[in-house]
Design a protein around this motif. Structure first.
Motif, PDB file in Angstrom:
ATOM      1  N   ASN A   1      -5.119  22.777  16.058  1.00 23.32           N
ATOM      2  CA  ASN A   1      -5.223  21.735  17.086  1.00 23.32           C
ATOM      3  C   ASN A   1      -4.999  20.346  16.496  1.00 23.32           C
ATOM      4  O   ASN A   1      -4.333  19.499  17.114  1.00 23.32           O
ATOM      5  N   GLU A   2      -5.538  20.130  15.305  1.00 24.62           N
ATOM      6  CA  GLU A   2      -5.349  18.830  14.665  1.00 24.62           C
ATOM      7  C   GLU A   2      -3.883  18.595  14.319  1.00 24.62           C
ATOM      8  O   GLU A   2      -3.346  17.499  14.529  1.00 24.62           O
ATOM      9  N   ILE A   3      -3.223  19.625  13.798  1.00 21.36           N
ATOM     10  CA  ILE A   3      -1.805  19.485  13.448  1.00 21.36           C
ATOM     11  C   ILE A   3      -0.975  19.231  14.701  1.00 21.36           C
ATOM     12  O   ILE A   3      -0.069  18.386  14.705  1.00 21.36           O
TER      13      ILE A   3
ATOM     14  N   ARG B   1      16.904  16.788  23.747  1.00 19.35           N
ATOM     15  CA  ARG B   1      15.683  16.071  24.138  1.00 19.35           C
ATOM     16  C   ARG B   1      15.820  15.527  25.551  1.00 19.35           C
ATOM     17  O   ARG B   1      14.849  15.491  26.315  1.00 19.35           O
ATOM     18  N   ALA B   2      17.015  15.084  25.913  1.00 22.44           N
ATOM     19  CA  ALA B   2      17.229  14.593  27.270  1.00 22.44           C
ATOM     20  C   ALA B   2      17.073  15.712  28.298  1.00 22.44           C
ATOM     21  O   ALA B   2      16.673  15.453  29.447  1.00 22.44           O
ATOM     22  N   LEU B   3      17.379  16.946  27.909  1.00 24.30           N
ATOM     23  CA  LEU B   3      17.245  18.080  28.833  1.00 24.30           C
ATOM     24  C   LEU B   3      15.789  18.431  29.114  1.00 24.30           C
ATOM     25  O   LEU B   3      15.484  19.023  30.148  1.00 24.30           O
ATOM     26  N   GLN B   4      14.897  18.078  28.208  1.00 26.70           N
ATOM     27  CA  GLN B   4      13.491  18.423  28.372  1.00 26.70           C
ATOM     28  C   GLN B   4      12.810  17.469  29.349  1.00 26.70           C
ATOM     29  O   GLN B   4      13.162  16.289  29.438  1.00 26.70           O
ATOM     30  N   MET B   5      11.835  17.999  30.073  1.00 23.79           N
ATOM     31  CA  MET B   5      11.026  17.142  30.927  1.00 23.79           C
ATOM     32  C   MET B   5      10.225  16.184  30.038  1.00 23.79           C
ATOM     33  O   MET B   5       9.789  16.557  28.946  1.00 23.79           O
ATOM     34  N   ARG B   6      10.020  14.987  30.514  1.00 23.28           N
ATOM     35  CA  ARG B   6       9.411  13.952  29.679  1.00 23.28           C
ATOM     36  C   ARG B   6       8.031  14.358  29.184  1.00 23.28           C
ATOM     37  O   ARG B   6       7.692  14.124  28.022  1.00 23.28           O
ATOM     38  N   ARG B   7       7.234  14.985  30.011  1.00 21.34           N
ATOM     39  CA  ARG B   7       5.875  15.349  29.616  1.00 21.34           C
ATOM     40  C   ARG B   7       5.829  16.512  28.637  1.00 21.34           C
ATOM     41  O   ARG B   7       4.787  16.783  28.028  1.00 21.34           O
ATOM     42  N   LEU B   8       6.948  17.229  28.474  1.00 23.13           N
ATOM     43  CA  LEU B   8       6.986  18.383  27.574  1.00 23.13           C
ATOM     44  C   LEU B   8       7.667  18.080  26.247  1.00 23.13           C
ATOM     45  O   LEU B   8       7.810  18.981  25.421  1.00 23.13           O
ATOM     46  N   ARG B   9       8.078  16.856  26.035  1.00 20.23           N
ATOM     47  CA  ARG B   9       8.790  16.525  24.806  1.00 20.23           C
ATOM     48  C   ARG B   9       7.834  16.447  23.616  1.00 20.23           C
ATOM     49  O   ARG B   9       6.709  15.962  23.751  1.00 20.23           O
ATOM     50  N   VAL B  10       8.314  16.936  22.483  1.00 20.34           N
ATOM     51  CA  VAL B  10       7.538  16.925  21.242  1.00 20.34           C
ATOM     52  C   VAL B  10       8.376  16.249  20.158  1.00 20.34           C
ATOM     53  O   VAL B  10       9.493  16.686  19.876  1.00 20.34           O
ATOM     54  N   PRO B  11       7.848  15.172  19.544  1.00 15.02           N
ATOM     55  CA  PRO B  11       6.588  14.485  19.860  1.00 15.02           C
ATOM     56  C   PRO B  11       6.662  13.714  21.174  1.00 15.02           C
ATOM     57  O   PRO B  11       7.741  13.563  21.737  1.00 15.02           O
ATOM     58  N   LYS B  12       5.521  13.236  21.634  1.00  9.46           N
ATOM     59  CA  LYS B  12       5.479  12.516  22.897  1.00  9.46           C
ATOM     60  C   LYS B  12       6.300  11.229  22.804  1.00  9.46           C
ATOM     61  O   LYS B  12       6.436  10.629  21.738  1.00  9.46           O
ATOM     62  N   PRO B  13       6.853  10.811  23.947  1.00  8.50           N
ATOM     63  CA  PRO B  13       7.606   9.545  23.939  1.00  8.50           C
ATOM     64  C   PRO B  13       6.735   8.380  23.486  1.00  8.50           C
ATOM     65  O   PRO B  13       5.602   8.219  23.922  1.00  8.50           O
ATOM     66  N   GLN B  14       7.292   7.553  22.612  1.00 14.13           N
ATOM     67  CA  GLN B  14       6.584   6.396  22.080  1.00 14.13           C
ATOM     68  C   GLN B  14       6.981   5.102  22.781  1.00 14.13           C
ATOM     69  O   GLN B  14       6.422   4.039  22.480  1.00 14.13           O
ATOM     70  N   VAL B  15       7.943   5.164  23.698  1.00 11.73           N
ATOM     71  CA  VAL B  15       8.391   3.995  24.446  1.00 11.73           C
ATOM     72  C   VAL B  15       8.375   4.338  25.925  1.00 11.73           C
ATOM     73  O   VAL B  15       8.439   5.509  26.317  1.00 11.73           O
TER      74      VAL B  15
ATOM     75  N   ALA C   1       1.579  12.986  18.349  1.00 10.32           N
ATOM     76  CA  ALA C   1       1.474  11.535  18.189  1.00 10.32           C
ATOM     77  C   ALA C   1       2.616  10.953  17.365  1.00 10.32           C
ATOM     78  O   ALA C   1       2.752   9.724  17.296  1.00 10.32           O
ATOM     79  N   GLY C   2       3.418  11.808  16.737  1.00 10.09           N
ATOM     80  CA  GLY C   2       4.573  11.329  15.992  1.00 10.09           C
ATOM     81  C   GLY C   2       4.303  10.971  14.554  1.00 10.09           C
ATOM     82  O   GLY C   2       5.115  10.259  13.941  1.00 10.09           O
ATOM     83  N   GLU C   3       3.190  11.458  13.966  1.00  6.29           N
ATOM     84  CA  GLU C   3       2.920  11.170  12.558  1.00  6.29           C
ATOM     85  C   GLU C   3       3.941  11.898  11.683  1.00  6.29           C
ATOM     86  O   GLU C   3       4.127  13.111  11.798  1.00  6.29           O
ATOM     87  N   GLU C   4       4.567  11.147  10.817  1.00  6.90           N
ATOM     88  CA  GLU C   4       5.732  11.627  10.075  1.00  6.90           C
ATOM     89  C   GLU C   4       5.446  12.885   9.266  1.00  6.90           C
ATOM     90  O   GLU C   4       6.246  13.826   9.249  1.00  6.90           O
ATOM     91  N   GLU C   5       4.299  12.932   8.567  1.00  2.00           N
ATOM     92  CA  GLU C   5       4.027  14.064   7.679  1.00  2.00           C
ATOM     93  C   GLU C   5       3.745  15.352   8.427  1.00  2.00           C
ATOM     94  O   GLU C   5       3.736  16.428   7.822  1.00  2.00           O
TER      95      GLU C   5
END
Length: 220
Positions: A92-94, A200-214, A100-104
């Protein structure tokens, strides 16, 4: 007479006998004396060497799965329950940090400033291709629910798919051009980057991984 001893000599012999008597001195010796182990205390590094070699980390998923299975067989029921809870919390943490888009914590395909910039470009616009999944499901229901108009529904579905393809091509070309302008020395481009942006454009916005940052419409 020589064979007769004085009272003082008799008392001295009695005292010497009492002092040298092992039955009398043994308890006192045990109380005040700690017997040695008969060998020197080993150094820490020597003791660690005797534990045996440490098993190397697993190289494949099947090897890791087999190692976890062997470990579970040697654990009690409570220990297995605690291990499952720990693994669940770790997953769950990972997942949260990846969202959240953390690089590591990102997958290899999502790492790097170029991929982050491409995601922001896609997320900042309203993509027609993002409607593909929900509208395609509607068309499928209409095909089976309205068999009388199945030909018209199928034709409309084909037109919709064509529009989605055109939008994906536009997004891929736009992202490739903007990335080349901002990162002219980057080798992360071409068809792979186009496909990354289009998928990524084909995916629904709420299902994108990582979440949109803008936000939509935000300048990138």
């Amino acid at each position: 007479m020589p064979w007769q001893r004085s009272a003082d000599e008799a008392d001295a012999d009695a005292t010497d006998t009492a002092v040298d008597d092992p039955q009398t001195t043994e308890p006192a010796r045990k109380a005040s004396y700690t017997e040695g182990k008969g060998r020197p205390t080993p150094k820490r590094r020597d003791a660690e060497k005797k534990r045996g070699p440490v098993a190397p980390p697993p190289m494949t998923r099947s090897e890791a799965r087999a190692r976890r299975k062997d470990m579970r067989q040697t654990m009690s029921k409570d220990e297995r329950r605690e291990e499952r809870a720990r693994q669940r919390d770790l997953r769950n943490e990972i997942r949260d940090r990846r969202m959240a888009g953390e690089e590591e914590y990102l997958l290899a395909r999502d790492k790097g400033p170029v991929r982050r910039y491409a995601r922001n470009l896609v997320d900042s616009r309203r993509n027609f291709a993002g409607l593909f999944t929900p509208i395609a499901l509607v068309f499928i229901v209409l095909v089976y629910g309205l068999p009388r108009y199945s030909m018209l529904v199928t034709l409309a579905l084909l037109v919709f798919v064509l529009m989605v393809v055109v939008d994906c091509i536009y997004v891929g070309r736009m992202v490739g051009k903007r990335v080349a302008e901002r990162y002219p020395d980057s080798t992360d481009g071409g068809f792979k980057l186009w496909w990354y942006a289009a998928s990524r454009a084909l995916q629904m916005r709420r299902l994108r991984v990582p979440k949109p940052q803008v936000e939509r419409g935000e300048a990138v």
